[in-house]
Write an enzyme that holds these catalytic residues in place. Structure first.
Site, mmCIF file in Angstrom:
data_model
loop_
_atom_site.group_PDB
_atom_site.id
_atom_site.type_symbol
_atom_site.label_atom_id
_atom_site.label_comp_id
_atom_site.label_asym_id
_atom_site.label_seq_id
_atom_site.Cartn_x
_atom_site.Cartn_y
_atom_site.Cartn_z
ATOM 1 N N VAL A 39 0.881 -1.085 0.350
ATOM 2 C CA VAL A 39 -0.194 0.082 -0.064
ATOM 3 C C VAL A 39 1.018 1.216 -0.430
ATOM 4 O O VAL A 39 1.949 1.250 0.535
ATOM 5 C CB VAL A 39 -0.692 0.421 1.427
ATOM 6 C CG1 VAL A 39 -1.997 1.606 1.322
ATOM 7 C CG2 VAL A 39 -1.821 -1.333 1.255
ATOM 8 N N ARG B 254 3.810 3.598 -0.843
ATOM 9 C CA ARG B 254 5.117 3.989 -1.054
ATOM 10 C C ARG B 254 5.638 2.654 -1.034
ATOM 11 O O ARG B 254 6.906 2.362 -1.485
ATOM 12 C CB ARG B 254 5.572 4.749 -0.473
ATOM 13 C CG ARG B 254 5.395 6.088 -0.752
ATOM 14 C CD ARG B 254 6.146 7.572 -0.528
ATOM 15 N NE ARG B 254 5.634 8.763 0.197
ATOM 16 C CZ ARG B 254 6.001 9.241 0.683
ATOM 17 N NH1 ARG B 254 7.270 9.622 2.198
ATOM 18 N NH2 ARG B 254 5.561 10.924 0.598
ATOM 19 N N ALA C 142 13.084 -12.959 15.620
ATOM 20 C CA ALA C 142 14.661 -13.125 15.353
ATOM 21 C C ALA C 142 15.140 -12.061 16.408
ATOM 22 O O ALA C 142 16.105 -12.425 17.068
ATOM 23 C CB ALA C 142 15.035 -12.824 13.810
ATOM 24 N N GLU D 82 0.823 -7.292 15.453
ATOM 25 C CA GLU D 82 1.571 -8.221 15.982
ATOM 26 C C GLU D 82 1.476 -8.655 18.030
ATOM 27 O O GLU D 82 1.595 -9.742 18.049
ATOM 28 C CB GLU D 82 3.260 -7.816 16.255
ATOM 29 C CG GLU D 82 4.486 -8.879 16.545
ATOM 30 C CD GLU D 82 5.083 -8.810 15.765
ATOM 31 O OE1 GLU D 82 5.816 -8.919 14.997
ATOM 32 O OE2 GLU D 82 5.891 -7.540 16.670
HETATM 33 C C1 5GW Z 1 4.133 2.263 6.911
HETATM 34 C C2 5GW Z 1 4.518 3.116 7.651
HETATM 35 C C3 5GW Z 1 4.566 2.726 8.873
HETATM 36 C C4 5GW Z 1 4.328 1.224 8.906
HETATM 37 C C5 5GW Z 1 3.881 0.752 7.828
HETATM 38 C C6 5GW Z 1 3.358 0.526 6.713
HETATM 39 C C7 5GW Z 1 3.135 0.596 5.444
HETATM 40 C C8 5GW Z 1 3.146 -1.286 5.529
HETATM 41 C C9 5GW Z 1 2.820 1.592 4.234
HETATM 42 O O1 5GW Z 1 2.829 2.529 4.062
HETATM 43 N N1 5GW Z 1 2.033 -0.004 3.325
HETATM 44 C C10 5GW Z 1 1.473 -1.310 3.430
HETATM 45 O O2 5GW Z 1 1.544 -2.161 2.271
HETATM 46 N N2 5GW Z 1 2.326 -1.573 4.820
HETATM 47 C C11 5GW Z 1 2.135 -2.872 4.889
HETATM 48 O O3 5GW Z 1 2.399 -3.688 5.972
HETATM 49 C C12 5GW Z 1 3.520 -3.989 3.956
HETATM 50 O O4 5GW Z 1 2.932 -5.367 3.681
HETATM 51 C C13 5GW Z 1 4.239 -4.285 4.894
HETATM 52 O O5 5GW Z 1 5.183 -4.692 5.074
HETATM 53 C C14 5GW Z 1 3.143 -4.668 6.215
HETATM 54 C C15 5GW Z 1 3.761 -3.755 8.184
HETATM 55 O O6 5GW Z 1 4.227 -2.868 8.050
HETATM 56 P P1 5GW Z 1 6.254 -2.273 7.982
HETATM 57 O O7 5GW Z 1 6.419 -3.672 7.037
HETATM 58 O O8 5GW Z 1 6.444 -2.075 7.449
HETATM 59 O O9 5GW Z 1 6.103 -3.502 9.295
HETATM 60 P P2 5GW Z 1 7.210 -3.851 10.883
HETATM 61 O O10 5GW Z 1 6.963 -4.065 11.635
HETATM 62 O O11 5GW Z 1 7.880 -4.657 9.727
HETATM 63 O O12 5GW Z 1 8.414 -2.489 11.477
#
Ligand code: 5GW
Ligand code: MN
Length: 301
Positions: free
Chosen positions: A72, A74, A184, A251
């Protein structure tokens, strides 16, 4: 033939059969790490299994696998193409796989060359304005698509974060009724360091648990993952009504769910490794690794 030779023959055959029965998992192959939980669920580490045994079994059973991933805003341009092309190389080789890509930008999904028996479906979703909601509301979207489509077409569904890249086999040995991933950063830490939600007002509240699971990967049969995602979604909505939000969002709810409903299989951090961790002594293979967070460009809000 004397009774002695007959006896030896049967003893020999029995031993071979017993060994064959056990060969799907060698729990002693990794003496330095835990390979089974207290409720007897295996924890999958490299050297514990013969991939050919699992592939053969699933090919015979005509197992089909779906993978859900969200890209979603960027995150699409930043991560999706490498996620998918690397999955083509390493995710469930030899089995039919369908990717379900959820995005607010369907026209920007890259055109990937897919192998035989592999498909990709793009599903439009709205972009929630808060990133916490982008992450949490995946639970509802996954629950809905399982109900509507996946349960009629696939044996298993696996749900992934997009900000990662496959580096080595992530194969049929990872399939199971209900599958959770050891985080991890936490698998070696004492339990008191686990970052469960500690607010009694939240549905995710828990004082103790078994492990700290990482929400970047979970999976299982359609039935089990549907129950998990729907339950987490309900808890998230209850929290919204109470005006609270769990510490680590989806989570935290996932950890609470797996505390009450024990997973039938655990994946070791070899299945989702963060290369920035210094102590790699237990990691014999990096099947999937985290990609760096581009906080400045991706998380501006
Ligand atoms: C954007 C900013 C902060 C946190 C999440 C997002 C975000 C997550 C986004 O703008 N667009 C999006 O598609 N995601 C989805 O949510 C992705 O599949 C992403 O891998 C998942 C979880 O967000 P992450 O990976 O940033 O969270 P963490 O737990 O790896 O830091
Ligand atoms: Mn992530």
């Amino acid at each position: 033939m004397s009774w002695k030779t007959t006896w030896t023959k049967y003893a020999g055959i029995s031993i071979v059969l017993i060994l064959l029965g056990f060969t799907s998992l060698y729990l002693r192959a990794r003496p330095k790490v835990q390979t089974r939980t207290s409720w007897k669920a295996p924890i999958m580490w490299e050297l514990m299994f013969d991939p050919r045994v699992y592939d053969k079994k699933h090919q015979e059973e005509q197992t089909t696998v779906s993978l859900t991933v969200f890209a979603v805003g960027r995150y699409l341009e930043a991560y999706l193409e490498t996620f998918l092309t690397s999955a083509e190389e390493h995710f469930m080789p030899g089995l039919p796989v369908t990717y379900y890509v959820f995005t607010d930008l369907p026209e920007k999904v890259p055109n990937i060359t897919l192998g035989p028996m592999r498909n990709l479906t793009v599903v439009w979703v709205k972009k929630h304005s808060r990133w916490q909601d982008i992450s949490m509301m995946r639970m509802k979207t996954i629950s809905d698509i399982i109900e509507r489509e996946l349960q009629h077409r696939f044996t298993y569904v696996f749900c992934f974060d997009v900000d990662q890249i496959f580096k080595a086999r992530f194969g049929s040995e990872a399939l199971g009724e209900s599958v959770a991933l050891l985080h991890a950063w936490f698998y070696k830490l004492p339990k008191y360091r686990f970052t469960y939600d500690k607010n009694p007002e939240s549905e995710a509240y828990m004082e103790q648990g078994d492990y700290y699971y990482h929400a970047a990967i979970f999976g299982g049969t359609c039935e089990k993952v549907k129950a998990l995602t729907f339950s987490c979604y309900l808890s998230i909505m209850k929290d919204k009504l109470s005006g609270v939000e769990a510490l680590w969002h989806d989570e935290s709810h996932l950890n609470k769910y797996f505390w009450i409903h024990k997973p039938s299989k655990l994946l070791s951090p070899e299945y989702c490794w963060d290369p920035s961790i210094g102590d790699k002594s237990d990691i014999l293979i990096r099947r999937l690794i985290w990609r760096p967070k581009e906080y400045d460009t991706l998380r501006t809000r």
